[in-house]
Design a protein around this motif. Structure first.
Motif, PDB file in Angstrom:
ATOM      1  N   ALA A  55       0.870  -1.163   0.111  1.00 35.56           N
ATOM      2  CA  ALA A  55       0.088  -0.036   0.011  1.00 35.56           C
ATOM      3  C   ALA A  55       0.953   1.231   0.040  1.00 35.56           C
ATOM      4  O   ALA A  55       0.507   2.197  -0.590  1.00 35.56           O
ATOM      5  CB  ALA A  55      -0.921   0.035   1.113  1.00 35.56           C
ATOM      6  N   ALA A  56       1.906   1.297   0.981  1.00 30.85           N
ATOM      7  CA  ALA A  56       2.829   2.319   0.939  1.00 30.85           C
ATOM      8  C   ALA A  56       3.564   2.642  -0.794  1.00 30.85           C
ATOM      9  O   ALA A  56       3.553   3.672  -0.861  1.00 30.85           O
ATOM     10  CB  ALA A  56       4.099   2.172   1.820  1.00 30.85           C
ATOM     11  N   TYR A  57       4.003   1.637  -1.174  1.00 28.11           N
ATOM     12  CA  TYR A  57       4.622   1.503  -2.393  1.00 28.11           C
ATOM     13  C   TYR A  57       3.758   2.038  -3.556  1.00 28.11           C
ATOM     14  O   TYR A  57       4.122   3.164  -4.286  1.00 28.11           O
ATOM     15  CB  TYR A  57       4.861   0.207  -2.915  1.00 28.11           C
ATOM     16  CG  TYR A  57       5.548  -0.010  -4.301  1.00 28.11           C
ATOM     17  CD1 TYR A  57       6.771   0.227  -4.545  1.00 28.11           C
ATOM     18  CD2 TYR A  57       4.869  -0.227  -5.279  1.00 28.11           C
ATOM     19  CE1 TYR A  57       7.538   0.214  -5.844  1.00 28.11           C
ATOM     20  CE2 TYR A  57       5.231  -0.421  -6.650  1.00 28.11           C
ATOM     21  CZ  TYR A  57       6.864  -0.116  -7.041  1.00 28.11           C
ATOM     22  OH  TYR A  57       7.299  -0.273  -7.970  1.00 28.11           O
ATOM     23  N   ASP A  58       2.333   1.506  -3.452  1.00 28.84           N
ATOM     24  CA  ASP A  58       1.495   2.264  -4.494  1.00 28.84           C
ATOM     25  C   ASP A  58       1.258   3.822  -4.291  1.00 28.84           C
ATOM     26  O   ASP A  58       1.135   4.348  -5.292  1.00 28.84           O
ATOM     27  CB  ASP A  58       0.043   1.593  -4.334  1.00 28.84           C
ATOM     28  CG  ASP A  58       0.092   0.124  -4.668  1.00 28.84           C
ATOM     29  OD1 ASP A  58       1.072  -0.272  -5.358  1.00 28.84           O
ATOM     30  OD2 ASP A  58      -0.776  -0.694  -4.223  1.00 28.84           O
ATOM     31  N   VAL A  59       1.360   4.112  -2.958  1.00 26.38           N
ATOM     32  CA  VAL A  59       0.966   5.488  -3.006  1.00 26.38           C
ATOM     33  C   VAL A  59       2.431   6.322  -3.302  1.00 26.38           C
ATOM     34  O   VAL A  59       2.433   7.466  -4.054  1.00 26.38           O
ATOM     35  CB  VAL A  59       0.900   6.091  -1.222  1.00 26.38           C
ATOM     36  CG1 VAL A  59       1.078   7.584  -1.353  1.00 26.38           C
ATOM     37  CG2 VAL A  59      -0.603   5.331  -1.094  1.00 26.38           C
ATOM     38  N   LEU A  60       3.558   5.927  -3.074  1.00 32.71           N
ATOM     39  CA  LEU A  60       4.816   6.559  -3.363  1.00 32.71           C
ATOM     40  C   LEU A  60       4.700   6.453  -5.111  1.00 32.71           C
ATOM     41  O   LEU A  60       5.347   7.416  -5.719  1.00 32.71           O
ATOM     42  CB  LEU A  60       5.854   5.695  -3.076  1.00 32.71           C
ATOM     43  CG  LEU A  60       6.344   5.778  -1.431  1.00 32.71           C
ATOM     44  CD1 LEU A  60       7.218   4.691  -1.030  1.00 32.71           C
ATOM     45  CD2 LEU A  60       6.929   7.089  -1.242  1.00 32.71           C
ATOM     46  N   LEU A  61       4.289   5.297  -5.863  1.00 33.61           N
ATOM     47  CA  LEU A  61       4.334   5.504  -7.219  1.00 33.61           C
ATOM     48  C   LEU A  61       3.427   6.195  -8.055  1.00 33.61           C
ATOM     49  O   LEU A  61       3.530   6.898  -8.639  1.00 33.61           O
ATOM     50  CB  LEU A  61       4.327   3.784  -7.336  1.00 33.61           C
ATOM     51  CG  LEU A  61       4.393   3.474  -8.943  1.00 33.61           C
ATOM     52  CD1 LEU A  61       5.962   3.495  -9.244  1.00 33.61           C
ATOM     53  CD2 LEU A  61       3.990   2.043  -9.085  1.00 33.61           C
ATOM     54  N   LEU A  62       1.997   6.235  -7.492  1.00 34.09           N
ATOM     55  CA  LEU A  62       1.028   6.757  -8.010  1.00 34.09           C
ATOM     56  C   LEU A  62       0.263   8.207  -7.407  1.00 34.09           C
ATOM     57  O   LEU A  62      -0.423   8.659  -7.885  1.00 34.09           O
ATOM     58  CB  LEU A  62      -0.158   5.788  -8.105  1.00 34.09           C
ATOM     59  CG  LEU A  62      -0.038   4.324  -9.186  1.00 34.09           C
ATOM     60  CD1 LEU A  62      -1.025   3.320  -8.701  1.00 34.09           C
ATOM     61  CD2 LEU A  62       0.657   4.576 -10.124  1.00 34.09           C
ATOM     62  N   GLY A  63       0.932   8.418  -6.309  1.00 30.35           N
ATOM     63  CA  GLY A  63       0.604   9.624  -5.543  1.00 30.35           C
ATOM     64  C   GLY A  63      -0.598   8.995  -4.486  1.00 30.35           C
ATOM     65  O   GLY A  63      -1.121   8.047  -4.712  1.00 30.35           O
ATOM     66  N   ASP A  64      -1.178  10.056  -3.674  1.00 31.00           N
ATOM     67  CA  ASP A  64      -2.247   9.762  -2.768  1.00 31.00           C
ATOM     68  C   ASP A  64      -3.377  10.265  -3.225  1.00 31.00           C
ATOM     69  O   ASP A  64      -4.365  10.549  -2.261  1.00 31.00           O
ATOM     70  CB  ASP A  64      -1.920  10.234  -1.378  1.00 31.00           C
ATOM     71  CG  ASP A  64      -1.357  11.804  -1.542  1.00 31.00           C
ATOM     72  OD1 ASP A  64      -1.841  12.513  -2.520  1.00 31.00           O
ATOM     73  OD2 ASP A  64      -0.957  12.372  -0.442  1.00 31.00           O
ATOM     74  N   GLY A  65      -3.821  10.855  -4.541  1.00 28.84           N
ATOM     75  CA  GLY A  65      -4.818  11.300  -5.002  1.00 28.84           C
ATOM     76  C   GLY A  65      -4.874  12.984  -4.965  1.00 28.84           C
ATOM     77  O   GLY A  65      -5.850  13.336  -5.327  1.00 28.84           O
ATOM     78  N   ASN A  66      -3.732  13.475  -4.858  1.00 29.71           N
ATOM     79  CA  ASN A  66      -3.722  14.748  -4.810  1.00 29.71           C
ATOM     80  C   ASN A  66      -2.615  15.343  -6.045  1.00 29.71           C
ATOM     81  O   ASN A  66      -1.769  16.294  -5.719  1.00 29.71           O
ATOM     82  CB  ASN A  66      -3.093  15.330  -3.222  1.00 29.71           C
ATOM     83  CG  ASN A  66      -4.176  15.066  -2.350  1.00 29.71           C
ATOM     84  OD1 ASN A  66      -5.160  15.859  -2.373  1.00 29.71           O
ATOM     85  ND2 ASN A  66      -4.143  14.180  -1.626  1.00 29.71           N
ATOM     86  N   ALA A  67      -2.487  14.749  -7.275  1.00 23.96           N
ATOM     87  CA  ALA A  67      -1.696  15.286  -8.264  1.00 23.96           C
ATOM     88  C   ALA A  67      -0.371  15.124  -7.748  1.00 23.96           C
ATOM     89  O   ALA A  67       0.316  16.213  -8.001  1.00 23.96           O
ATOM     90  CB  ALA A  67      -2.354  16.499  -8.875  1.00 23.96           C
ATOM     91  N   ASN A  68       0.320  14.423  -6.989  1.00 23.34           N
ATOM     92  CA  ASN A  68       1.563  14.037  -6.845  1.00 23.34           C
ATOM     93  C   ASN A  68       2.246  12.821  -7.222  1.00 23.34           C
ATOM     94  O   ASN A  68       2.781  12.218  -6.467  1.00 23.34           O
ATOM     95  CB  ASN A  68       1.496  14.295  -5.263  1.00 23.34           C
ATOM     96  CG  ASN A  68       0.705  13.640  -4.356  1.00 23.34           C
ATOM     97  OD1 ASN A  68       0.173  12.609  -5.067  1.00 23.34           O
ATOM     98  ND2 ASN A  68       0.482  13.850  -3.425  1.00 23.34           N
ATOM     99  N   VAL A  69       1.951  12.441  -8.473  1.00 18.41           N
ATOM    100  CA  VAL A  69       2.425  11.207  -9.111  1.00 18.41           C
ATOM    101  C   VAL A  69       4.086  11.082  -9.115  1.00 18.41           C
ATOM    102  O   VAL A  69       4.551  12.301  -9.316  1.00 18.41           O
ATOM    103  CB  VAL A  69       1.883  10.892 -10.438  1.00 18.41           C
ATOM    104  CG1 VAL A  69       2.569   9.792 -11.008  1.00 18.41           C
ATOM    105  CG2 VAL A  69       0.355  10.495 -10.463  1.00 18.41           C
TER     106      VAL A  69
END
Length: 221
Positions: A55-69
């Motif tokens: 889950a942490a990796y997915d956020v680091l990769l794709l962002g947290d939904g706030n335009a920060n890929v």
């Protein structure tokens, strides 16, 4: 004077429940030594930790939904490599420079990608060592780097990592883990008719990007 602005994120952090329900028979609970039972629980919860890491990796990769890929750097197109079959030393050094003013402290990847990285061939004259221990003429003078660009870093193997991607990050600034207070739960339920015990172990947390520039993706394709 230049101005720095601190703002909150537009979208809320998504929280998830991580844990496992452990089912054990009356006989096993009664006859198994405490230390062996604790070791079984530890082994079962290890997978829950893998779920949390994913889950942490997915956020680091794709962002947290706030335009920060995460920013992507292609090994050949952006960093000047001649091939994608192996990680080349020069493009790797360029990748590390891209983290400034941060520094890469952690590298995450899958099996094939980490093998490519670990089998990287360094030049006969190591440019990193040359920068750190550069000597001028026959004197004892030497140059050192002012920034810690080329520092030690941890290599993390993640089986679920995206193919052809190596994720680098500065762990101090890249990611934030959020807990919901009071949600660490350990509960036991007895199922009398079937003579089983169920032990539920769980916690609720989520991940958010702290500074978007503190992580980068090296694409080996």
């Amino acid at each position: 004077m230049p101005e720095a602005t601190i703002i909150s994120s537009e979208n809320s952090i998504k929280l998830r429940k991580f844990g496992r329900i452990v089912k054990v028979s009356y006989e096993a609970a009664r006859r198994t030594a405490i230390d062996k039972f604790a070791l079984c629980i530890k082994a079962i919860l290890r997978q829950a930790n893998v779920d949390r890491a994913t889950a942490a990796y997915d956020v680091l990769l794709l962002g947290d939904g706030n335009a920060n890929v995460a920013t992507h750097y292609h090994h050949m197109a952006d960093l000047g490599a001649t091939a994608n079959t192996v990680v080349e030393y020069g493009p790797w050094a360029k990748f590390l420079f891209r983290f400034f003013p941060h520094k890469m402290t952690t590298l995450v990847g899958g099996e094939a990608e980490l093998v490519q990285f670990l089998t990287m061939t360094a030049p006969t004259v190591d440019p990193i060592r040359l920068i750190e221990q550069l000597r001028f003429g026959g004197t004892d003078s030497q140059g050192t780097m002012a920034q810690t660009i080329f520092n030690n870093y941890r290599i993390v193997y993640l089986p679920t990592a995206t193919a052809t991607y190596l994720l680098g990050l500065d762990k101090q600034f890249a990611l934030e883990m959020v807990y919901e207070i009071g949600t660490d739960i350990s509960e036991v339920e007895r199922l009398i008719t079937s003579q089983w015990k169920e032990i539920a172990l769980s916690e609720i947390n989520g991940f958010a990007i702290f500074l978007p520039s503190a992580r980068k993706i090296l694409v080996l394709a």
